[in-house]
Design a protein around this motif. Sequence first.
Motif, short mmCIF file in Angstrom:
data_model
loop_
_atom_site.label_atom_id
_atom_site.label_comp_id
_atom_site.label_asym_id
_atom_site.label_seq_id
_atom_site.Cartn_x
_atom_site.Cartn_y
_atom_site.Cartn_z
N LEU A 181 25.15 34.06 32.82
CA LEU A 181 25.93 35.25 33.14
C LEU A 181 27.18 34.82 33.92
O LEU A 181 27.08 34.16 34.95
CB LEU A 181 25.06 36.18 33.98
CG LEU A 181 25.44 37.62 34.12
CD1 LEU A 181 25.65 38.28 32.76
CD2 LEU A 181 24.36 38.35 34.89
N ALA A 182 28.36 35.20 33.41
CA ALA A 182 29.63 34.81 34.03
C ALA A 182 30.43 36.05 34.40
O ALA A 182 30.46 37.02 33.65
CB ALA A 182 30.43 33.93 33.08
N GLY A 183 31.11 35.97 35.53
CA GLY A 183 31.96 37.07 35.97
C GLY A 183 32.52 36.78 37.34
O GLY A 183 32.28 35.72 37.92
N ARG A 184 33.25 37.72 37.87
CA ARG A 184 33.91 37.55 39.16
C ARG A 184 32.90 37.63 40.30
O ARG A 184 32.12 38.58 40.39
CB ARG A 184 34.96 38.64 39.33
CG ARG A 184 35.73 38.53 40.63
CD ARG A 184 36.82 39.56 40.69
NE ARG A 184 37.48 39.49 41.99
CZ ARG A 184 37.87 40.54 42.67
NH1 ARG A 184 37.68 41.76 42.19
NH2 ARG A 184 38.44 40.38 43.83
N ILE A 185 32.95 36.62 41.15
CA ILE A 185 32.13 36.59 42.36
C ILE A 185 33.05 36.61 43.58
O ILE A 185 32.94 37.49 44.42
CB ILE A 185 31.18 35.38 42.38
CG1 ILE A 185 30.10 35.54 41.29
CG2 ILE A 185 30.57 35.18 43.75
CD1 ILE A 185 29.14 34.38 41.17
N ALA A 186 33.95 35.64 43.68
CA ALA A 186 34.83 35.52 44.85
C ALA A 186 35.69 36.78 45.00
O ALA A 186 36.30 37.25 44.04
CB ALA A 186 35.73 34.29 44.71
N GLY A 187 35.68 37.33 46.19
CA GLY A 187 36.49 38.50 46.47
C GLY A 187 35.87 39.83 46.06
O GLY A 187 36.48 40.87 46.24
N ASP A 188 34.68 39.79 45.50
CA ASP A 188 33.99 41.02 45.09
C ASP A 188 32.78 41.21 46.00
O ASP A 188 31.77 40.52 45.85
CB ASP A 188 33.56 40.92 43.63
CG ASP A 188 32.87 42.17 43.11
OD1 ASP A 188 32.55 43.07 43.91
OD2 ASP A 188 32.65 42.24 41.90
N ARG A 189 32.87 42.13 46.94
CA ARG A 189 31.79 42.34 47.91
C ARG A 189 30.51 42.86 47.25
O ARG A 189 29.43 42.74 47.83
CB ARG A 189 32.24 43.28 49.01
CG ARG A 189 33.28 42.65 49.92
CD ARG A 189 33.64 43.53 51.08
NE ARG A 189 34.41 44.67 50.59
CZ ARG A 189 34.41 45.88 51.14
NH1 ARG A 189 33.69 46.13 52.19
NH2 ARG A 189 35.15 46.84 50.64
#
Length: 100
Positions: A5-13
Amino acid sequence: MKIYLAGRIAGDRKYRAKFREAAKALEGMGHVVLNPATLPDGLTDADYMQICMAMLNAADLAVFLPDYRESRGAMVEWAYCQRIGKDCALYMDMTGGGRQ
């Protein structure tokens, strides 16, 4: 099938909840999900990328969350998949629209 599973982590609370919901949906379809959002806090960016690339290599399919283009790491994973011919899918296509 083993799915990374890939997606935005950094900066997403709210990344842990977002990834958890997506993993649950894919697991409900009978897949084994390799979820980078379950990694512990406190590692370097290089550490995270090395672990994620190992998870990605172990997977049969990489599934990209709708916000993956907002993540440098996920874009590296996308480019890597394209380069090596790893099967990829968009999460919304896998789940019929999802709630992402």
